[in-house]
Write a protein that holds these residues in place. Structure first.
Motif, PDB file in Angstrom:
ATOM      1  N   ASP A   1       0.820  -1.207   0.000  1.00  0.00           N
ATOM      2  CA  ASP A   1       0.000   0.000   0.000  1.00  0.00           C
ATOM      3  C   ASP A   1       0.854   1.257   0.000  1.00  0.00           C
ATOM      4  OD1 ASP A   1      -2.368  -1.299  -0.166  1.00  0.00           O
ATOM      5  OD2 ASP A   1      -3.030  -0.918   1.887  1.00  0.00           O
ATOM      6  N   GLU A   2       2.069   1.180   0.546  1.00  0.00           N
ATOM      7  CA  GLU A   2       2.933   2.355   0.599  1.00  0.00           C
ATOM      8  C   GLU A   2       4.145   2.237  -0.326  1.00  0.00           C
ATOM      9  OE1 GLU A   2       3.667   3.888   4.586  1.00  0.00           O
ATOM     10  OE2 GLU A   2       1.991   2.683   5.305  1.00  0.00           O
ATOM     11  N   GLY A   3       4.291   1.103  -0.994  1.00  0.00           N
ATOM     12  CA  GLY A   3       5.304   0.972  -2.038  1.00  0.00           C
ATOM     13  C   GLY A   3       6.733   0.905  -1.548  1.00  0.00           C
ATOM     14  N   TYR A   4       6.965   0.224  -0.423  1.00  0.00           N
ATOM     15  CA  TYR A   4       8.342   0.085   0.053  1.00  0.00           C
ATOM     16  C   TYR A   4       8.542  -1.285   0.681  1.00  0.00           C
ATOM     17  CZ  TYR A   4       7.065   0.705   5.001  1.00  0.00           C
ATOM     18  OH  TYR A   4       6.530   0.538   6.261  1.00  0.00           O
ATOM     19  N   ALA A   5       9.816  -1.655   0.852  1.00  0.00           N
ATOM     20  CA  ALA A   5      10.180  -2.900   1.521  1.00  0.00           C
ATOM     21  C   ALA A   5      11.190  -2.597   2.616  1.00  0.00           C
ATOM     22  CB  ALA A   5      10.773  -3.889   0.526  1.00  0.00           C
ATOM     23  N   ALA A   6      11.032  -3.264   3.751  1.00  0.00           N
ATOM     24  CA  ALA A   6      12.018  -3.211   4.830  1.00  0.00           C
ATOM     25  C   ALA A   6      12.728  -4.562   4.855  1.00  0.00           C
ATOM     26  CB  ALA A   6      11.346  -2.943   6.165  1.00  0.00           C
ATOM     27  N   THR A   7      14.044  -4.533   4.684  1.00  0.00           N
ATOM     28  CA  THR A   7      14.836  -5.761   4.625  1.00  0.00           C
ATOM     29  C   THR A   7      15.709  -5.864   5.864  1.00  0.00           C
ATOM     30  OG1 THR A   7      14.872  -5.722   2.208  1.00  0.00           O
ATOM     31  CG2 THR A   7      16.542  -7.068   3.308  1.00  0.00           C
ATOM     32  N   LEU A   8      15.542  -6.960   6.579  1.00  0.00           N
ATOM     33  CA  LEU A   8      16.326  -7.260   7.775  1.00  0.00           C
ATOM     34  C   LEU A   8      17.331  -8.346   7.427  1.00  0.00           C
ATOM     35  CD1 LEU A   8      16.833  -7.330  10.912  1.00  0.00           C
ATOM     36  CD2 LEU A   8      14.883  -8.899  11.053  1.00  0.00           C
TER      37      LEU A   8
END
Length: 340
Positions: free
Chosen positions: A251-258
């Protein structure tokens, strides 16, 4: 204490750290397209000055973002665990009564600050087997990434469950976020209801994919899609990980990668909080997902971790990390935000 927050800027964003628990959040990542994104969950409750709030554990008062847990898990063994999970002896002496250890509850000291980084340390109580924990958070000068360095020094030889505890916010629309964890996965469900009367996952089950889980009534549920449609509270342990998890917010067009070292943390504890906790301060309003690299038996604590007969240990899943007196143990992990 409301004045313990330190805010650090780096060329690609800004992050805040509390001395209480050394919690990192909020953190704003600036992407190449100019967007500024804050991926961490920050609990919606604030200090209302009431006696009830004052009695909350320090960990809960300003719950947010990411923090280290040494040791990881609850201080007292749940009394509703099945017999196979019940430890034969108690935990390592001197651990105290802190949920997720002193590191998650006590006030750290700032040892350096500036140039896009902050370093903190916490001396443990004298009776604790851990002597000191240090942590450094650095904004990557080359991009929208935070780098976390963790150091643990033991006072005496010991084996303890440990982990780190990133908690991410979720979109409101069910299924609008996708979670991917690299590896040849074994997804283990909690041995009891994580939240009695609320949790819905079939207990004590093992699946080969997040998308293959089932509720107690046999209906399928895809645990790679969040938030879930149902109000619930779930805890899982994902073994066989390779040290990378990606939470994509469509919905916000981003990815958080851990990213983390899978030798240091061979499993990933998943805390799915889907507005399922109703007691104060939760009030049925908290929705987030914890993606928590660990060497631990879920969040069941040090006594269960020390029980060699627990089902995870019997399946070859490490439940603790060994520490040698006076020797420093270190690990590094990172969280990066990027456009989809």
């Amino acid at each position: 204490m409301m004045n313990d927050e330190h805010t650090i800027a780096w060329p690609h964003g800004e992050f805040s750290v509390l001395r209480s628990g050394a919690m990192c959040a909020p953190a704003t990542f600036t992407l190449p397209d100019g967007r500024k994104l804050q991926p961490f969950a920050v609990a919606p409750w604030q200090d209302d000055g009431s006696a009830e709030f004052a009695e909350l554990p320090e960990l809960l008062k300003r719950l947010r973002g990411e923090w280290p847990c040494v040791p990881f898990g609850m201080p007292v063994t749940r009394d509703d665990l099945p017999p196979a999970w019940q430890p034969e002896t108690g935990a390592e002496p001197g651990l105290g009564d802190f949920l997720h250890g002193p590191s998650a509850n006590l006030e750290w000291s700032v040892t350096s600050e500036g140039d896009g980084a902050i370093a903190l340390e916490l001396a443990y109580p004298e009776e604790h087997p851990i002597e000191i924990v240090r942590r450094r958070i650095t904004g990557d000068p080359d991009g929208a990434r935070l780098i976390f360095d963790l150091e643990i020094v033991a006072r005496r030889d010991c084996a303890l469950p440990i982990g780190v505890h990133p908690v991410f916010r979720l979109p409101e629309r069910p299924g609008a976020a996708h979670l991917e964890i690299d590896g040849n996965l074994r997804v283990c469900t909690y041995p009891v209801q994580a939240e009695p009367g609320v949790s819905k996952l079939a207990e004590g089950q093992v699946f080969d994919a997040l998308s293959s889980a089932r509720y107690t009534d046999g209906s399928p549920v895809d645990l790679s899609r969040h938030p879930l449609e149902e109000t619930t509270e779930e805890i899982l342990l994902v073994a066989g990980v390779q040290g990378r998890a990606v939470l994509s917010n469509h919905d916000e067009g981003y990815a958080a990668t851990l990213r983390w070292d899978a030798e240091a943390f061979p499993s990933c504890n998943l805390w799915i909080s889907n507005k399922g906790r109703n007691p104060r301060p939760w009030n049925g309003a908290f929705q987030a997902i914890g993606i928590e690299p660990v060497a631990a038996p879920f969040d069941l604590g040090a006594a269960v971790a020390a029980h060699a007969g627990n089902p995870l240990e019997k399946a070859g899943i490490a439940c603790s990390r060994e520490f040698t007196a006076g020797k420093s143990w270190t690990t590094r992990y990172s969280i990066e935000v990027s456009s989809l």
